[in-house]
Design a protein around this motif. Sequence first.
Motif, PDB file in Angstrom:
ATOM      1  N   GLY A 259      -1.973   0.633  13.628  1.00 26.81           N
ATOM      2  CA  GLY A 259      -2.270  -0.563  12.869  1.00 26.81           C
ATOM      3  C   GLY A 259      -3.105  -0.324  11.621  1.00 26.81           C
ATOM      4  N   GLU A 260      -3.650   0.879  11.468  1.00 26.10           N
ATOM      5  CA  GLU A 260      -4.483   1.167  10.305  1.00 26.10           C
ATOM      6  C   GLU A 260      -3.627   1.369   9.050  1.00 26.10           C
ATOM      7  OE1 GLU A 260      -6.662   2.962  13.851  1.00 26.10           O
ATOM      8  OE2 GLU A 260      -4.621   3.046  13.090  1.00 26.10           O
ATOM      9  N   GLU A 261      -4.273   1.158   7.912  1.00 21.31           N
ATOM     10  CA  GLU A 261      -3.692   1.465   6.616  1.00 21.31           C
ATOM     11  C   GLU A 261      -4.444   2.682   6.078  1.00 21.31           C
ATOM     12  OE1 GLU A 261      -2.244  -1.615   3.507  1.00 21.31           O
ATOM     13  OE2 GLU A 261      -4.340  -1.137   3.033  1.00 21.31           O
ATOM     14  N   VAL A 262      -3.716   3.784   5.913  1.00 20.78           N
ATOM     15  CA  VAL A 262      -4.318   5.063   5.525  1.00 20.78           C
ATOM     16  C   VAL A 262      -3.862   5.398   4.111  1.00 20.78           C
ATOM     17  CG1 VAL A 262      -4.448   7.517   6.076  1.00 20.78           C
ATOM     18  CG2 VAL A 262      -4.287   5.839   7.924  1.00 20.78           C
ATOM     19  N   GLY A 263      -4.818   5.638   3.221  1.00 23.34           N
ATOM     20  CA  GLY A 263      -4.489   5.997   1.848  1.00 23.34           C
ATOM     21  C   GLY A 263      -4.774   7.464   1.578  1.00 23.34           C
ATOM     22  N   ILE A 264      -3.883   8.083   0.800  1.00 23.24           N
ATOM     23  CA  ILE A 264      -4.120   9.440   0.312  1.00 23.24           C
ATOM     24  C   ILE A 264      -4.543   9.275  -1.146  1.00 23.24           C
ATOM     25  CG2 ILE A 264      -3.113  11.704  -0.173  1.00 23.24           C
ATOM     26  CD1 ILE A 264      -1.071  11.081   2.066  1.00 23.24           C
ATOM     27  N   ILE A 265      -5.829   9.515  -1.384  1.00 23.29           N
ATOM     28  CA  ILE A 265      -6.416   9.288  -2.701  1.00 23.29           C
ATOM     29  C   ILE A 265      -6.519  10.632  -3.434  1.00 23.29           C
ATOM     30  CG2 ILE A 265      -8.333   8.233  -3.958  1.00 23.29           C
ATOM     31  CD1 ILE A 265      -6.906   6.321  -1.960  1.00 23.29           C
ATOM     32  N   CYS A 266      -5.627  10.851  -4.366  1.00 20.77           N
ATOM     33  CA  CYS A 266      -5.575  12.106  -5.103  1.00 20.77           C
ATOM     34  C   CYS A 266      -6.614  12.113  -6.212  1.00 20.77           C
ATOM     35  CB  CYS A 266      -4.191  12.287  -5.724  1.00 20.77           C
ATOM     36  SG  CYS A 266      -2.857  12.324  -4.515  1.00 20.77           S
TER      37      CYS A 266
ATOM     38  N   GLU B 259     -11.676   1.902   3.363  1.00 25.24           N
ATOM     39  CA  GLU B 259     -12.976   2.589   3.421  1.00 25.24           C
ATOM     40  C   GLU B 259     -12.731   4.079   3.229  1.00 25.24           C
ATOM     41  OE1 GLU B 259     -16.186   1.357   4.431  1.00 25.24           O
ATOM     42  OE2 GLU B 259     -15.449  -0.701   4.326  1.00 25.24           O
ATOM     43  N   MET B 260     -13.465   4.685   2.299  1.00 21.94           N
ATOM     44  CA  MET B 260     -13.335   6.128   2.095  1.00 21.94           C
ATOM     45  C   MET B 260     -13.860   6.861   3.335  1.00 21.94           C
ATOM     46  SD  MET B 260     -11.796   6.309  -0.732  1.00 21.94           S
ATOM     47  CE  MET B 260     -11.801   8.065  -1.000  1.00 21.94           C
ATOM     48  N   VAL B 261     -13.197   7.958   3.677  1.00 21.63           N
ATOM     49  CA  VAL B 261     -13.532   8.732   4.868  1.00 21.63           C
ATOM     50  C   VAL B 261     -14.229  10.012   4.444  1.00 21.63           C
ATOM     51  CG1 VAL B 261     -12.568  10.001   6.812  1.00 21.63           C
ATOM     52  CG2 VAL B 261     -11.619   7.775   6.176  1.00 21.63           C
ATOM     53  N   GLU B 262     -15.410  10.251   5.017  1.00 19.73           N
ATOM     54  CA  GLU B 262     -16.160  11.474   4.741  1.00 19.73           C
ATOM     55  C   GLU B 262     -15.666  12.639   5.594  1.00 19.73           C
ATOM     56  OE1 GLU B 262     -18.696  12.079   2.503  1.00 19.73           O
ATOM     57  OE2 GLU B 262     -18.238  10.101   1.691  1.00 19.73           O
TER      58      GLU B 262
END
Length: 89
Positions: free
Chosen positions: A77-84, A64-67
Amino acid sequence: MESKVVTVLYFAAASTATGLTSEKISIPDDGLKLSDLTEVLNQHHEGKGLKGIIETSQWSVDLEMVEDPDRVLLRGGEEVGIICPVSGG
C-alpha cells in the motif's frame, strides 16, 4: 486473496531508464525491506541500468525521505519514490 503491492514512482533518470513514471510491484505477504526493493526492480527491468541509478538515488516512502532503507519494512500500500540526483544551472 489479493497480493500485496507497492506503487513505485520513477523520477528523472529512473523514469527515462524504465520508460515509466509509476508502476505497481508485488511484494511478499510478510513484507519487504526497502533496501531489497532495488534487486526486485533491477530484475523487473533487467538490462536497463536501473540498479546503478538507484544506487545514486534516495528513496521516499509516502512522501517522506528515507535515511536508512534497511530500517524500512514495506507492508503493501505504500508509495515509494526513487529520487534521482539532479543538477541545476
